[in-house]
Design a protein around this motif. Structure first.
Motif, PDB file in Angstrom:
ATOM      1  N   SER A  56      -9.495  -5.620  10.023  1.00  0.00           N
ATOM      2  CA  SER A  56      -7.985  -5.279   9.601  1.00  0.00           C
ATOM      3  C   SER A  56      -7.328  -6.145   8.984  1.00  0.00           C
ATOM      4  CB  SER A  56      -6.921  -4.667  10.815  1.00  0.00           C
ATOM      5  OG  SER A  56      -7.114  -6.177  11.640  1.00  0.00           O
ATOM      6  N   GLY A  57      -7.770  -7.656   9.045  1.00  0.00           N
ATOM      7  CA  GLY A  57      -7.088  -8.625   8.461  1.00  0.00           C
ATOM      8  C   GLY A  57      -7.538  -8.472   6.915  1.00  0.00           C
ATOM      9  N   SER A  58      -8.742  -8.353   6.803  1.00  0.00           N
ATOM     10  CA  SER A  58      -9.538  -8.152   5.364  1.00  0.00           C
ATOM     11  C   SER A  58      -8.891  -7.275   4.693  1.00  0.00           C
ATOM     12  CB  SER A  58     -10.924  -8.320   5.340  1.00  0.00           C
ATOM     13  OG  SER A  58     -11.506  -9.279   6.161  1.00  0.00           O
ATOM     14  N   ALA A  59      -8.688  -5.859   5.399  1.00  0.00           N
ATOM     15  CA  ALA A  59      -8.209  -4.574   4.850  1.00  0.00           C
ATOM     16  C   ALA A  59      -6.936  -4.868   4.423  1.00  0.00           C
ATOM     17  CB  ALA A  59      -8.336  -3.493   5.933  1.00  0.00           C
ATOM     18  N   THR A  60      -5.872  -5.586   5.189  1.00  0.00           N
ATOM     19  CA  THR A  60      -4.700  -5.771   4.727  1.00  0.00           C
ATOM     20  C   THR A  60      -4.478  -6.737   3.640  1.00  0.00           C
ATOM     21  OG1 THR A  60      -3.699  -5.532   7.031  1.00  0.00           O
ATOM     22  CG2 THR A  60      -2.396  -6.807   5.444  1.00  0.00           C
ATOM     23  N   MET A  61      -5.369  -7.533   3.139  1.00  0.00           N
ATOM     24  CA  MET A  61      -5.276  -8.423   2.146  1.00  0.00           C
ATOM     25  C   MET A  61      -5.973  -7.468   0.897  1.00  0.00           C
ATOM     26  SD  MET A  61      -3.871 -10.997   2.951  1.00  0.00           S
ATOM     27  CE  MET A  61      -3.954 -12.037   1.677  1.00  0.00           C
ATOM     28  N   GLN A  62      -6.870  -6.536   1.050  1.00  0.00           N
ATOM     29  CA  GLN A  62      -7.443  -5.796   0.094  1.00  0.00           C
ATOM     30  C   GLN A  62      -6.370  -4.819  -0.199  1.00  0.00           C
ATOM     31  OE1 GLN A  62     -11.155  -4.216   0.464  1.00  0.00           O
ATOM     32  NE2 GLN A  62     -12.024  -6.045   1.517  1.00  0.00           N
ATOM     33  N   ALA A  63      -5.865  -4.140   0.870  1.00  0.00           N
ATOM     34  CA  ALA A  63      -4.837  -3.224   0.546  1.00  0.00           C
ATOM     35  C   ALA A  63      -3.336  -3.850  -0.336  1.00  0.00           C
ATOM     36  CB  ALA A  63      -4.223  -2.676   1.842  1.00  0.00           C
ATOM     37  N   ILE A  64      -3.016  -5.165  -0.204  1.00  0.00           N
ATOM     38  CA  ILE A  64      -1.755  -5.653  -0.937  1.00  0.00           C
ATOM     39  C   ILE A  64      -2.255  -5.520  -2.387  1.00  0.00           C
ATOM     40  CG2 ILE A  64      -0.683  -7.773  -1.368  1.00  0.00           C
ATOM     41  CD1 ILE A  64      -0.816  -8.214   1.849  1.00  0.00           C
ATOM     42  N   GLY A  65      -3.588  -6.021  -2.863  1.00  0.00           N
ATOM     43  CA  GLY A  65      -3.850  -6.067  -4.231  1.00  0.00           C
ATOM     44  C   GLY A  65      -4.043  -4.678  -4.741  1.00  0.00           C
ATOM     45  N   ILE A  66      -4.648  -3.689  -4.065  1.00  0.00           N
ATOM     46  CA  ILE A  66      -4.863  -2.284  -4.610  1.00  0.00           C
ATOM     47  C   ILE A  66      -3.190  -1.806  -4.776  1.00  0.00           C
ATOM     48  CG2 ILE A  66      -5.303   0.038  -4.078  1.00  0.00           C
ATOM     49  CD1 ILE A  66      -7.775  -1.282  -2.166  1.00  0.00           C
ATOM     50  N   ILE A  67      -2.476  -2.151  -3.709  1.00  0.00           N
ATOM     51  CA  ILE A  67      -0.921  -1.362  -3.959  1.00  0.00           C
ATOM     52  C   ILE A  67      -0.382  -2.143  -5.149  1.00  0.00           C
ATOM     53  CG2 ILE A  67       1.205  -1.446  -2.901  1.00  0.00           C
ATOM     54  CD1 ILE A  67      -0.510  -0.996  -0.253  1.00  0.00           C
ATOM     55  N   MET A  68      -0.567  -3.340  -5.307  1.00  0.00           N
ATOM     56  CA  MET A  68       0.419  -4.020  -6.348  1.00  0.00           C
ATOM     57  C   MET A  68      -0.469  -3.509  -7.589  1.00  0.00           C
ATOM     58  SD  MET A  68       2.569  -5.647  -4.918  1.00  0.00           S
ATOM     59  CE  MET A  68       3.048  -7.014  -6.247  1.00  0.00           C
ATOM     60  N   ASP A  69      -1.682  -3.342  -7.902  1.00  0.00           N
ATOM     61  CA  ASP A  69      -2.168  -3.108  -9.133  1.00  0.00           C
ATOM     62  C   ASP A  69      -1.739  -1.552  -9.252  1.00  0.00           C
ATOM     63  OD1 ASP A  69      -3.331  -5.436  -9.371  1.00  0.00           O
ATOM     64  OD2 ASP A  69      -5.517  -4.608  -8.683  1.00  0.00           O
ATOM     65  N   LYS A  70      -1.617  -0.696  -8.584  1.00  0.00           N
ATOM     66  CA  LYS A  70      -1.351   0.937  -8.607  1.00  0.00           C
ATOM     67  C   LYS A  70       0.219   0.949  -8.971  1.00  0.00           C
ATOM     68  CE  LYS A  70      -5.039   3.659  -6.869  1.00  0.00           C
ATOM     69  NZ  LYS A  70      -5.250   4.186  -8.164  1.00  0.00           N
ATOM     70  N   ALA A  71       0.847   0.159  -8.213  1.00  0.00           N
ATOM     71  CA  ALA A  71       2.501   0.053  -8.285  1.00  0.00           C
ATOM     72  C   ALA A  71       2.653  -0.391  -9.707  1.00  0.00           C
ATOM     73  CB  ALA A  71       3.052  -0.881  -7.369  1.00  0.00           C
ATOM     74  N   TYR A  72       1.991  -1.463 -10.339  1.00  0.00           N
ATOM     75  CA  TYR A  72       2.169  -2.086 -11.662  1.00  0.00           C
ATOM     76  C   TYR A  72       1.946  -0.852 -12.807  1.00  0.00           C
ATOM     77  CZ  TYR A  72       2.198  -5.007 -15.526  1.00  0.00           C
ATOM     78  OH  TYR A  72       2.274  -5.555 -16.975  1.00  0.00           O
ATOM     79  N   GLU A  73       0.755  -0.118 -12.469  1.00  0.00           N
ATOM     80  CA  GLU A  73       0.577   0.990 -13.529  1.00  0.00           C
ATOM     81  C   GLU A  73       1.472   2.150 -13.520  1.00  0.00           C
ATOM     82  OE1 GLU A  73      -3.272   2.485 -12.220  1.00  0.00           O
ATOM     83  OE2 GLU A  73      -4.114   0.562 -12.344  1.00  0.00           O
ATOM     84  N   ASP A  74       2.332   2.556 -12.585  1.00  0.00           N
ATOM     85  CA  ASP A  74       3.026   3.505 -12.230  1.00  0.00           C
ATOM     86  C   ASP A  74       4.254   3.060 -11.277  1.00  0.00           C
ATOM     87  OD1 ASP A  74       4.576   5.734 -12.491  1.00  0.00           O
ATOM     88  OD2 ASP A  74       3.088   7.225 -11.287  1.00  0.00           O
ATOM     89  N   LYS A  75       5.517   2.356 -12.031  1.00  0.00           N
ATOM     90  CA  LYS A  75       6.546   1.599 -11.048  1.00  0.00           C
ATOM     91  C   LYS A  75       7.464   2.735 -10.526  1.00  0.00           C
ATOM     92  CE  LYS A  75       6.456  -2.430 -14.189  1.00  0.00           C
ATOM     93  NZ  LYS A  75       5.069  -2.304 -14.520  1.00  0.00           N
ATOM     94  N   GLN A  76       7.362   4.004 -11.179  1.00  0.00           N
ATOM     95  CA  GLN A  76       8.383   4.711 -10.424  1.00  0.00           C
ATOM     96  C   GLN A  76       7.578   6.072  -9.551  1.00  0.00           C
ATOM     97  OE1 GLN A  76      11.443   4.791 -10.845  1.00  0.00           O
ATOM     98  NE2 GLN A  76      11.030   2.611 -11.948  1.00  0.00           N
ATOM     99  N   GLY A  77       6.105   5.735  -9.564  1.00  0.00           N
ATOM    100  CA  GLY A  77       5.368   6.785  -9.047  1.00  0.00           C
ATOM    101  C   GLY A  77       5.192   6.486  -7.370  1.00  0.00           C
ATOM    102  N   ALA A  78       4.561   7.133  -6.714  1.00  0.00           N
ATOM    103  CA  ALA A  78       4.247   7.198  -5.338  1.00  0.00           C
ATOM    104  C   ALA A  78       3.915   5.524  -4.750  1.00  0.00           C
ATOM    105  CB  ALA A  78       3.110   8.042  -4.533  1.00  0.00           C
ATOM    106  N   TRP A  79       3.032   4.915  -5.801  1.00  0.00           N
ATOM    107  CA  TRP A  79       2.554   3.506  -5.279  1.00  0.00           C
ATOM    108  C   TRP A  79       3.699   2.603  -5.546  1.00  0.00           C
ATOM    109  CZ3 TRP A  79      -1.464   3.357  -2.455  1.00  0.00           C
ATOM    110  CH2 TRP A  79      -2.413   4.223  -2.587  1.00  0.00           C
ATOM    111  N   GLY A  80       4.566   2.711  -6.570  1.00  0.00           N
ATOM    112  CA  GLY A  80       5.587   1.705  -6.691  1.00  0.00           C
ATOM    113  C   GLY A  80       7.077   2.258  -5.905  1.00  0.00           C
ATOM    114  N   MET A  81       7.266   3.213  -5.658  1.00  0.00           N
ATOM    115  CA  MET A  81       8.408   3.748  -4.916  1.00  0.00           C
ATOM    116  C   MET A  81       8.404   4.457  -3.906  1.00  0.00           C
ATOM    117  SD  MET A  81      10.869   2.423  -7.020  1.00  0.00           S
ATOM    118  CE  MET A  81      12.294   3.618  -6.726  1.00  0.00           C
ATOM    119  N   GLY A  82       7.051   4.865  -3.318  1.00  0.00           N
ATOM    120  CA  GLY A  82       6.854   5.812  -2.016  1.00  0.00           C
ATOM    121  C   GLY A  82       6.779   5.226  -0.773  1.00  0.00           C
ATOM    122  N   HIS A  83       6.478   5.760   0.211  1.00  0.00           N
ATOM    123  CA  HIS A  83       6.158   5.289   1.548  1.00  0.00           C
ATOM    124  C   HIS A  83       4.641   4.966   1.566  1.00  0.00           C
ATOM    125  CE1 HIS A  83       5.102   5.787   5.861  1.00  0.00           C
ATOM    126  NE2 HIS A  83       6.065   5.150   6.000  1.00  0.00           N
TER     127      HIS A  83
END
Length: 70
Positions: free
Chosen positions: A24-51
């Motif tokens: 779970s620790g490794s998953a958390t760190m990987q998830a942070i990177g994935i979420i940040m990359d996806k949020a950067y691609e679409d700042k107003q979308g689900a990854w940038g603004m959603g739950h």
């Protein structure tokens, strides 16, 4: 390796991404990177603004971030 899932939900639209991590620790760190990359691609979308939630292979919520856009 275990399976983990990240869900991003905004305006009743859900996007999911699954990936493998050692624990779970490794998953958390990987998830942070994935979420940040996806949020950067679409700042107003689900990854940038959603739950956002990170779930383990059993569906248990490990981490959550509340929506900024609902």
């Amino acid at each position: 390796m275990s399976k983990f899932v990240i869900n991003a939900i905004l305006n009743n639209k859900k996007e999911s991404l699954s990936f493998q991590a050692a624990d779970s620790g490794s998953a958390t760190m990987q998830a942070i990177g994935i979420i940040m990359d996806k949020a950067y691609e679409d700042k107003q979308g689900a990854w940038g603004m959603g739950h956002i939630s990170l779930l383990d292979s059993k569906g248990n919520v490990l981490h959550e971030m509340e929506s900024k856009g609902d």
